[in-house]
Write an enzyme that holds these catalytic residues in place. Structure first.
Site, short mmCIF file in Angstrom:
data_model
loop_
_atom_site.label_atom_id
_atom_site.label_comp_id
_atom_site.label_asym_id
_atom_site.label_seq_id
_atom_site.Cartn_x
_atom_site.Cartn_y
_atom_site.Cartn_z
N GLN A 1 7.22 4.20 3.91
CA GLN A 1 5.83 3.75 3.92
C GLN A 1 5.67 2.47 4.74
O GLN A 1 4.65 2.28 5.41
CB GLN A 1 5.37 3.51 2.47
CG GLN A 1 3.88 3.42 2.30
CD GLN A 1 3.21 4.78 2.19
OE1 GLN A 1 3.70 5.65 1.48
NE2 GLN A 1 2.11 4.97 2.89
N THR B 1 -4.83 13.34 5.13
CA THR B 1 -3.42 13.55 5.48
C THR B 1 -3.26 14.87 6.23
O THR B 1 -2.61 14.93 7.29
CB THR B 1 -2.54 13.53 4.21
OG1 THR B 1 -2.83 12.34 3.49
CG2 THR B 1 -1.07 13.57 4.57
N ASN C 1 -2.85 19.09 -2.05
CA ASN C 1 -3.85 18.37 -1.25
C ASN C 1 -3.53 18.42 0.24
O ASN C 1 -4.39 18.78 1.06
CB ASN C 1 -3.92 16.91 -1.74
CG ASN C 1 -4.77 16.05 -0.83
OD1 ASN C 1 -4.26 15.40 0.07
ND2 ASN C 1 -6.07 16.08 -1.03
N LYS D 1 0.87 -1.19 0.00
CA LYS D 1 0.00 0.00 0.00
C LYS D 1 0.89 1.22 0.00
O LYS D 1 1.81 1.33 0.81
CB LYS D 1 -0.88 -0.02 1.26
CG LYS D 1 -1.85 1.11 1.33
CD LYS D 1 -3.17 0.77 0.66
CE LYS D 1 -3.99 1.98 0.30
NZ LYS D 1 -3.61 2.66 -0.96
N GLY E 1 -2.89 8.20 -4.29
CA GLY E 1 -2.26 9.40 -4.84
C GLY E 1 -1.04 9.84 -4.05
O GLY E 1 -0.73 9.32 -2.98
N ASP E 2 -0.35 10.80 -4.61
CA ASP E 2 0.77 11.51 -3.95
C ASP E 2 0.96 12.77 -4.79
O ASP E 2 0.02 13.20 -5.47
CB ASP E 2 2.03 10.62 -3.92
CG ASP E 2 3.15 11.20 -3.05
OD1 ASP E 2 3.10 11.04 -1.82
OD2 ASP E 2 4.09 11.83 -3.59
N LYS F 1 5.51 3.60 8.37
CA LYS F 1 4.32 4.43 8.57
C LYS F 1 3.07 3.55 8.62
O LYS F 1 2.22 3.69 9.50
CB LYS F 1 4.21 5.42 7.40
CG LYS F 1 3.01 6.33 7.48
CD LYS F 1 2.82 7.10 6.18
CE LYS F 1 4.11 7.77 5.74
NZ LYS F 1 3.89 8.68 4.59
N LYS G 1 5.55 2.09 -2.99
CA LYS G 1 5.39 3.42 -3.58
C LYS G 1 5.66 3.29 -5.07
O LYS G 1 6.34 2.36 -5.50
CB LYS G 1 6.40 4.39 -2.95
CG LYS G 1 6.00 5.84 -3.06
CD LYS G 1 4.98 6.25 -2.01
CE LYS G 1 4.49 7.67 -2.26
NZ LYS G 1 3.69 8.18 -1.14
N SER H 1 -6.98 5.55 3.74
CA SER H 1 -7.02 4.65 2.57
C SER H 1 -7.40 3.24 3.02
O SER H 1 -8.17 2.55 2.34
CB SER H 1 -5.66 4.61 1.88
OG SER H 1 -5.51 5.69 0.99
P1 NDP Z 1 0.18 17.86 -4.45
O1 NDP Z 1 0.70 17.52 -5.81
O2 NDP Z 1 -1.27 17.98 -4.24
O3 NDP Z 1 0.86 19.22 -3.95
C1 NDP Z 1 2.23 19.35 -3.83
C2 NDP Z 1 2.56 20.77 -3.41
O4 NDP Z 1 3.94 20.83 -3.06
C3 NDP Z 1 2.34 21.79 -4.52
O5 NDP Z 1 2.00 23.03 -3.96
C4 NDP Z 1 3.72 21.84 -5.18
O6 NDP Z 1 3.98 23.05 -5.86
C5 NDP Z 1 4.64 21.69 -3.98
N1 NDP Z 1 5.88 21.04 -4.42
C6 NDP Z 1 6.00 19.83 -5.01
N2 NDP Z 1 7.27 19.57 -5.32
C7 NDP Z 1 7.96 20.65 -4.93
C8 NDP Z 1 9.33 21.00 -4.98
N3 NDP Z 1 10.24 20.17 -5.50
N4 NDP Z 1 9.70 22.19 -4.44
C9 NDP Z 1 8.77 23.03 -3.89
N5 NDP Z 1 7.45 22.74 -3.83
C10 NDP Z 1 7.07 21.59 -4.34
O7 NDP Z 1 0.82 16.75 -3.48
P2 NDP Z 1 0.36 16.34 -2.01
O8 NDP Z 1 -0.18 17.51 -1.29
O9 NDP Z 1 -0.45 15.10 -2.13
O10 NDP Z 1 1.75 15.89 -1.36
C11 NDP Z 1 2.59 16.80 -0.63
C12 NDP Z 1 3.53 16.01 0.25
O11 NDP Z 1 2.78 15.20 1.18
C13 NDP Z 1 4.47 15.03 -0.45
O12 NDP Z 1 5.69 14.96 0.24
C14 NDP Z 1 3.75 13.70 -0.31
O13 NDP Z 1 4.64 12.59 -0.41
C15 NDP Z 1 3.20 13.84 1.10
N6 NDP Z 1 2.09 12.97 1.45
C16 NDP Z 1 0.92 12.99 0.72
C17 NDP Z 1 -0.13 12.17 1.07
C18 NDP Z 1 -1.44 12.26 0.39
O14 NDP Z 1 -2.40 11.65 0.89
N7 NDP Z 1 -1.58 12.96 -0.72
C19 NDP Z 1 -0.01 11.20 2.18
C20 NDP Z 1 1.22 11.33 2.94
C21 NDP Z 1 2.23 12.17 2.55
P3 NDP Z 1 3.92 23.08 -7.47
O15 NDP Z 1 2.47 22.95 -7.81
O16 NDP Z 1 4.52 24.39 -7.82
O17 NDP Z 1 4.74 21.92 -7.94
#
Ligand code: NDP
Length: 448
Positions: A114, A213, A244, A93, A168-169, A117, A129, A380
């Site tokens: 993961q 999250t 997200n 997962k 998703g991620d 976690k 992943k 999830s």
């Molecule tokens: P999204 O794609 O929805 O959003 C990502 C955000 O982070 C955007 O604002 C993006 O900006 C910014 N970002 C991404 N890459 C970079 C970078 N290299 N430098 C600066 N800003 C960056 O992703 P999520 O919100 O789903 O995920 C965010 C984090 O949370 C990740 O680390 C993910 O692994 C973690 N996570 C997510 C989960 C989930 O349920 N979605 C669960 C657990 C952890 P821009 O649009 O400009 O790229």
């Protein structure tokens, strides 16, 4: 943080030699191994059965070509990945990331984290992943759909509700999960809802998954502050990212009476001292898929700092919710100097080892991603439960379960840290709690 004991150092050097050039994976492994010295003293059977060596080696790694056609008819080729890391506790997962920076080392670091976690959630899920070096930015809906269909055309043979269940991620949200699920259904001729999570409400999705999250990370901060006889009420907060995790972190912080004054994307930072306008943020990011820069067009009192560093903005609570290694030692020192008392990681591994050291030495409440952002995968697993029983739960019921799970993770990591002589150190608490649960299952299942 402690120096690695000799036996563990040898294992770490082997991991580095076997996985050259995968810096993020090395970093994630080292962080866990640094916590494990006292565990091996208490449980020598883990050494006898080479549990650490086995846990650092993924069970299966899949790398594949993803060919697709863009809107101009040009053929594009991306690289897809799925690293099925450990299935001792349940089916693999973990999410899928679509971002140009994706390569094997990123997917392996995420898959490794993961595993622990997912164990922390107490639910029956293994760790994995996946993703691709595909950049969704600026692509049309039709291009995203064709990419997702091609990606799933290969990946589907490795998935199944009892085998491997992606979500998703970064770069993969409800729209992408829809296209991926549609192609899986078409290829297998099965409406196997439990094969993907993060689905839309109305076709197998679960309430609260989208929010989970971010909400979960805020519950974790609430607990870290509660044991310090403090609360989020009236606290000034900064949340990096605008995706997200960031959006629903902000939503729950506001509900708990905190004030959020800054958020960001990869291009810049918005500082809005009056408080971030969540409805506008959702409209810009979720509905219109625009840059955060446009926020300042709507609020003349908000400042947009192109290329700015969000950790320079003084706050009491910091919630990194964008990406790995976004807080370095300098940023951490700046946060502490500016009066930050709590950091909880919505993102995975957002703080560098130097930064972690600063937070621990300063004695602030620091919740590592493995614990603080586990609410996403936990919900999830709740979606999988609902799919298996063909049931759908209310928002309130599911949210209460999420709250209970996060409160439970906080309690377990807090108690383990105390038991192993590091009170208040959630890094040690999370690593050891997760590791022991997986290690015990691996012992019970024989040489796997
Ligand atoms: P999204 O794609 O929805 O959003 C990502 C955000 O982070 C955007 O604002 C993006 O900006 C910014 N970002 C991404 N890459 C970079 C970078 N290299 N430098 C600066 N800003 C960056 O992703 P999520 O919100 O789903 O995920 C965010 C984090 O949370 C990740 O680390 C993910 O692994 C973690 N996570 C997510 C989960 C989930 O349920 N979605 C669960 C657990 C952890 P821009 O649009 O400009 O790229």
């Amino acid at each position: 943080m402690s120096v690695l004991p000799e036996a563990i150092e040898t294992i770490f050097q082997q991991v580095k030699a076997r996985n050259p050039g995968e810096d993020e994976f090395h970093q994630a492994v080292k962080e866990v191994l640094e916590s494990l010295g006292p565990v091996l003293v208490k449980y020598p059977e883990f050494s006898d059965h080479k549990i650490i060596e086995r846990i650092c080696e993924p069970e299966r790694q899949i790398i594949f070509r993803v060919p697709w056609q863009d809107d101009r008819g040009e053929v594009q080729i991306n690289r897809g990945f799925r690293v099925e890391f450990n299935s001792a506790l349940g089916p693999y997962k973990g999410g899928l990331r679509f971002h140009p920076s994706v390569y094997l080392g990123i997917i392996k670091f995420l898959g490794f984290e993961q595993v622990f976690k997912n164990a922390l959630t107490g639910m029956p899920i293994g760790g994995a992943k996946g993703g691709a070096d595909f950049d969704p930015k600026g692509r049309s809906d039709a291009e995203i759909m064709r990419f997702c269909q091609s990606f799933m055309t290969e990946l589907h043979r490795h998935l199944g509700e009892y085998t491997d269940v992606p979500a998703g991620d970064i770069g993969v949200g409800g729209r992408e999960i829809g296209y991926l699920f549609g192609q899986y259904k078409r290829l297998t001729n099965r409406y196997e809802s439990g094969v993907l999570t993060g689905k839309g409400i109305g076709w197998g999705g679960a309430l609260v998954r989208k929010e989970a999250t971010g909400y979960g990370a805020v519950y974790f901060v609430r607990e870290m502050l509660r044991v310090r006889n403090d609360s989020l009420e009236g606290k000034t907060c900064v949340v990096s990212g605008a995706g997200n995790v960031a959006i629903y972190t902000i939503e729950k912080l506001l509900e708990m009476g905190a004030k959020v004054i800054a958020c960001s994307d990869s291009q810049g930072v918005i500082v809005h001292e009056q408080g971030v306008d969540l409805a506008l943020l959702k409209q810009l990011k979720e509905e219109e898929r625009r840059r955060i820069e446009d926020y300042a067009l709507h609020h003349k009192d908000a400042r947009y700092l192109p290329g700015g560093n969000i950790w320079d903005v003084p706050c009491q609570v910091a919630m990194p919710s964008a990406t790995q290694n976004e807080i370095n030692g300098r940023d951490a020192r700046k946060l502490v100097r500016n009066g930050c008392i709590a950091v909880a990681e919505g993102a995975n591994m957002p703080t560098t080892p130097d930064g972690i050291r600063v937070f621990i030495e300063a004695g602030i409440a620091y919740g590592p991603g493995k614990a603080a952002n586990a609410g996403g995968v936990a919900t999830s697993a709740l979606e999988m439960q609902q799919n298996a029983s063909r049931d759908s739960w209310t928002f309130e019921f599911t949210e209460q379960k999420l709250d209970d799970i996060m409160t439970g993770i906080h309690a377990a990591t807090w108690e383990t840290a105390e038991e192993f002589g590091a009170p208040g150190n959630y890094v040690i608490g999370a690593n050891i709690t997760g590791f022991i649960r997986v290690a015990n299952a691996m012992l019970a299942l024989g040489l796997i």
